[in-house]
Each structure stands twice: as structure tokens, then as C-alpha cells.
Design a protein around this motif. Structure first.
Motif, PDB file in Angstrom:
ATOM      1  N   ALA A  10      -7.408 -35.885  27.041  1.00  0.00           N
ATOM      2  CA  ALA A  10      -7.476 -34.806  26.055  1.00  0.00           C
ATOM      3  C   ALA A  10      -6.945 -33.500  26.635  1.00  0.00           C
ATOM      4  O   ALA A  10      -6.197 -32.773  25.970  1.00  0.00           O
ATOM      5  CB  ALA A  10      -8.912 -34.634  25.575  1.00  0.00           C
ATOM      6  N   CYS A  11      -7.289 -33.205  27.880  1.00  0.00           N
ATOM      7  CA  CYS A  11      -6.840 -31.959  28.516  1.00  0.00           C
ATOM      8  C   CYS A  11      -5.332 -31.954  28.719  1.00  0.00           C
ATOM      9  O   CYS A  11      -4.692 -30.906  28.560  1.00  0.00           O
ATOM     10  CB  CYS A  11      -7.558 -31.750  29.845  1.00  0.00           C
ATOM     11  N   LEU A  13      -3.043 -33.243  26.863  1.00  0.00           N
ATOM     12  CA  LEU A  13      -2.403 -32.889  25.596  1.00  0.00           C
ATOM     13  C   LEU A  13      -2.776 -31.480  25.152  1.00  0.00           C
ATOM     14  O   LEU A  13      -1.902 -30.689  24.776  1.00  0.00           O
ATOM     15  CB  LEU A  13      -2.774 -33.905  24.512  1.00  0.00           C
ATOM     16  N   CYS A  14      -4.060 -31.154  25.217  1.00  0.00           N
ATOM     17  CA  CYS A  14      -4.509 -29.867  24.676  1.00  0.00           C
ATOM     18  C   CYS A  14      -3.959 -28.677  25.455  1.00  0.00           C
ATOM     19  O   CYS A  14      -3.502 -27.706  24.849  1.00  0.00           O
ATOM     20  CB  CYS A  14      -6.026 -29.809  24.642  1.00  0.00           C
ATOM     21  N   PHE A  15      -4.010 -28.728  26.775  1.00  0.00           N
ATOM     22  CA  PHE A  15      -3.507 -27.597  27.556  1.00  0.00           C
ATOM     23  C   PHE A  15      -2.000 -27.438  27.390  1.00  0.00           C
ATOM     24  O   PHE A  15      -1.491 -26.316  27.325  1.00  0.00           O
ATOM     25  CB  PHE A  15      -3.871 -27.737  29.029  1.00  0.00           C
ATOM     26  N   ALA A  17      -0.290 -28.297  24.715  1.00  0.00           N
ATOM     27  CA  ALA A  17      -0.081 -27.782  23.361  1.00  0.00           C
ATOM     28  C   ALA A  17      -0.467 -26.310  23.249  1.00  0.00           C
ATOM     29  O   ALA A  17       0.206 -25.545  22.539  1.00  0.00           O
ATOM     30  CB  ALA A  17      -0.870 -28.619  22.350  1.00  0.00           C
ATOM     31  N   LEU A  18      -1.528 -25.911  23.935  1.00  0.00           N
ATOM     32  CA  LEU A  18      -1.895 -24.489  23.925  1.00  0.00           C
ATOM     33  C   LEU A  18      -0.771 -23.629  24.501  1.00  0.00           C
ATOM     34  O   LEU A  18      -0.434 -22.585  23.940  1.00  0.00           O
ATOM     35  CB  LEU A  18      -3.178 -24.261  24.740  1.00  0.00           C
ATOM     36  N   THR A  60       4.655 -29.823  24.676  1.00  0.00           N
ATOM     37  CA  THR A  60       3.644 -30.618  23.971  1.00  0.00           C
ATOM     38  C   THR A  60       3.987 -32.103  24.063  1.00  0.00           C
ATOM     39  O   THR A  60       3.110 -32.945  24.230  1.00  0.00           O
ATOM     40  CB  THR A  60       3.531 -30.181  22.488  1.00  0.00           C
TER      41      THR A  60
END
Length: 144
Positions: A10-11, A13-15, A17-18, A60
């Protein structure tokens, strides 16, 4: 313990994307401001600013790829702790690369709007920031 591996996925992808969000936001605002300058000066507005604004989006994709590689590594027996660490640290590195790529792209938007020159040079510098994300992805795969 397995949840650590999923947290890493999750991190990743999320980091990433952020960072892409921050980078495209920064560059996009500058593109709009550059077009405004051109319209106010009666000059044609360069469409290539869209390319500058969208440049940080690729990170991303790298985050998604890293997420899937972490999943594969976890399923083949790699430690959940290592999967988590790689996801967090590489996700942050990729995201920061995207954010600063957006800042570079914002400067490129401003410069091109004013001068109408230097497009290739600006894309080269944007590509250098992109390389940090690519190196991070490749080196993370080697760690996994």
C-alpha cells in the motif's frame, strides 16, 4: 506479520501517487499561469506545457509496479518486514522524485511561457528527476 507485507504494498503505491499529485499540482498551476502570461501578452500559448504538467504522473505507475513486485516477492517467501521496508522507503523515494519533478516542470512552464525557447533542455532536466524514480524501482527489485 503478513500484514506488514500488505502495508508495504500500500505504501509503495500511495507514497508514489502522493508525489505524483503534488508534482502535477505544482506543474499544472504553473502551466495555467504560463498560458495566462501568453494570452495577456498576445502570444500563442504553448500546448507543450501539458507535457510538463503531466510528467510526474509516471511515478504512480512505478509505484504500482513496485507494489506488484512486492506482492510477488512476498508470495515467493520474502520476509514481510523486508517487503514493508522496501514499500515504505522506495515509495517515499519515488514520490519525492515526482514532487521535485513537478517543481522542475513548473519552472520549465514559466521559462517556456516567457521565452518560447528551451523545450528540449527542459525535458532533459525533467527526465533526470525521472531517472531517480527508475533507479529506485530497479534497485528495489534487486533488494527483493
Amino acid at each position: 506479520m503478513d500484514n506488514l507485507a500488505y502495508l508495504g504494498m500500500a505504501c509503495a503505491l500511495c507514497f508514489s501517487a502522493l508525489g505524483s499529485g503534488f508534482g502535477t499540482g505544482c506543474a499544472g498551476q504553473s502551466a495555467v499561469g504560463g498560458w495566462k502570461k501568453c494570452y495577456a501578452a498576445g502570444k500563442p500559448a504553448p500546448f507543450i506545457l501539458v507535457g510538463f504538467a503531466g510528467a510526474p504522473l509516471t511515478q504512480t505507475i512505478y509505484g504500482f509496479l513496485l507494489m506488484t513486485f512486492i506482492r510477488s516477492a512476498f508470495e515467493s517467501g520474502v520476509s514481510p518486514t523486508l517487503c514493508c521496508a522496501v514499500g515504505i522507503l522506495a515509495g517515499l523515494a519515488i514520490g519525492i522524485s515526482a514532487w521535485f519533478q513537478g517543481k522542475i516542470a513548473a519552472a520549465a512552464c514559466d521559462a517556456l511561457s516567457e521565452t518560447g525557447k528551451g523545450t528540449a533542455n527542459y525535458f532533459i532536466v525533467i527526465g533526470i528527476a525521472e531517472t531517480v524514480a527508475l533507479f529506485t524501482l530497479v534497485f528495489s527489485l534487486l533488494v527483493l
